[in-house]
Write a protein that holds these residues in place. Sequence first.
Motif, PDB file in Angstrom:
ATOM      1  N   VAL A 118       0.849  -1.182   0.000  1.00 37.35           N
ATOM      2  CA  VAL A 118       0.000   0.000   0.000  1.00 37.35           C
ATOM      3  C   VAL A 118       0.891   1.240   0.000  1.00 37.35           C
ATOM      4  CG1 VAL A 118      -1.826   1.277   1.194  1.00 37.35           C
ATOM      5  CG2 VAL A 118      -1.813  -1.226   1.249  1.00 37.35           C
ATOM      6  N   LEU A 119       0.563   2.182  -0.878  1.00 37.14           N
ATOM      7  CA  LEU A 119       1.278   3.449  -0.935  1.00 37.14           C
ATOM      8  C   LEU A 119       0.431   4.498  -0.229  1.00 37.14           C
ATOM      9  CD1 LEU A 119       3.243   5.061  -3.694  1.00 37.14           C
ATOM     10  CD2 LEU A 119       1.388   6.371  -2.671  1.00 37.14           C
ATOM     11  N   TYR A 120       1.061   5.242   0.684  1.00 37.24           N
ATOM     12  CA  TYR A 120       0.399   6.313   1.431  1.00 37.24           C
ATOM     13  C   TYR A 120       1.077   7.623   1.061  1.00 37.24           C
ATOM     14  CZ  TYR A 120      -0.971   2.305   4.261  1.00 37.24           C
ATOM     15  OH  TYR A 120      -1.455   1.096   4.685  1.00 37.24           O
ATOM     16  N   ILE A 121       0.264   8.651   0.817  1.00 33.83           N
ATOM     17  CA  ILE A 121       0.808   9.966   0.510  1.00 33.83           C
ATOM     18  C   ILE A 121      -0.193  11.014   0.959  1.00 33.83           C
ATOM     19  CG2 ILE A 121      -0.101  10.007  -1.861  1.00 33.83           C
ATOM     20  CD1 ILE A 121       2.600  11.434  -2.628  1.00 33.83           C
ATOM     21  N   VAL A 128      -5.090  12.433   2.929  1.00 29.72           N
ATOM     22  CA  VAL A 128      -4.150  11.308   2.902  1.00 29.72           C
ATOM     23  C   VAL A 128      -4.779  10.251   2.009  1.00 29.72           C
ATOM     24  CG1 VAL A 128      -3.025   9.498   4.238  1.00 29.72           C
ATOM     25  CG2 VAL A 128      -3.322  11.762   5.234  1.00 29.72           C
ATOM     26  N   TYR A 129      -3.993   9.773   1.050  1.00 29.70           N
ATOM     27  CA  TYR A 129      -4.455   8.750   0.123  1.00 29.70           C
ATOM     28  C   TYR A 129      -3.764   7.432   0.430  1.00 29.70           C
ATOM     29  CZ  TYR A 129      -5.883  12.813  -2.638  1.00 29.70           C
ATOM     30  OH  TYR A 129      -6.437  14.001  -3.051  1.00 29.70           O
ATOM     31  N   GLY A 151      -1.382  21.381   4.520  1.00 27.32           N
ATOM     32  CA  GLY A 151      -0.317  20.473   4.137  1.00 27.32           C
ATOM     33  C   GLY A 151      -0.111  19.372   5.147  1.00 27.32           C
ATOM     34  N   LEU A 152       0.301  18.223   4.656  1.00 25.09           N
ATOM     35  CA  LEU A 152       0.508  17.060   5.509  1.00 25.09           C
ATOM     36  C   LEU A 152       1.959  16.612   5.450  1.00 25.09           C
ATOM     37  CD1 LEU A 152      -2.670  15.062   4.507  1.00 25.09           C
ATOM     38  CD2 LEU A 152      -2.348  16.466   6.529  1.00 25.09           C
TER      39      LEU A 152
END
Length: 169
Positions: A118-121, A128-129, A151-152
């Motif tokens: 799983v890619l988190y960004i 957050v995706y 911003g995160l």
Amino acid sequence: IGHMYAIDANTGKTKWISAASQIIFVSPTYASGLVYYGDVAGYFYALDAFTGAEKWRYKTDNATSTTPTVANGVVYFGSDDQYLYALNASTGSLIWKFKLSPIADYASFSNPTVVEGVLYIGGYNGIVYALDALTGSLKWQYDDSHGDNDGLSSPAVLNGILYFGDLYN
């Protein structure tokens, strides 16, 4: 023009210097004998870590805006063209791209993190995706925007818990 430098960490002597097409703001990433980085002209590069020779380059429609992450033969990075890219780490061929923000003003992203497929960004839009790292399909998203530009930080994952910070006051 920006440059990528390889300096001997023990002696401070130059090993090689490679010119980019424009300024480099993001940090490079090393994996499997290659150094990956992008520049503000939208080019993303893979260089031989030992010689500095360019292996391949890929053109996006805007500046590369994240430090790349490499996992399972794929290199992931964000661009200010609002897309997250997944390229074959050896050849530079596009595997998939995912539009992270439909709003032009929200083009900056955190650095991608890949854990167990799983890619988190996180995006400047406060979302957050979580994406399937192989296909780029959306698994879920979490909106932390509070109705503002928010911003995160780059996400960290440990024992099934996702951690991130934001700019919300």
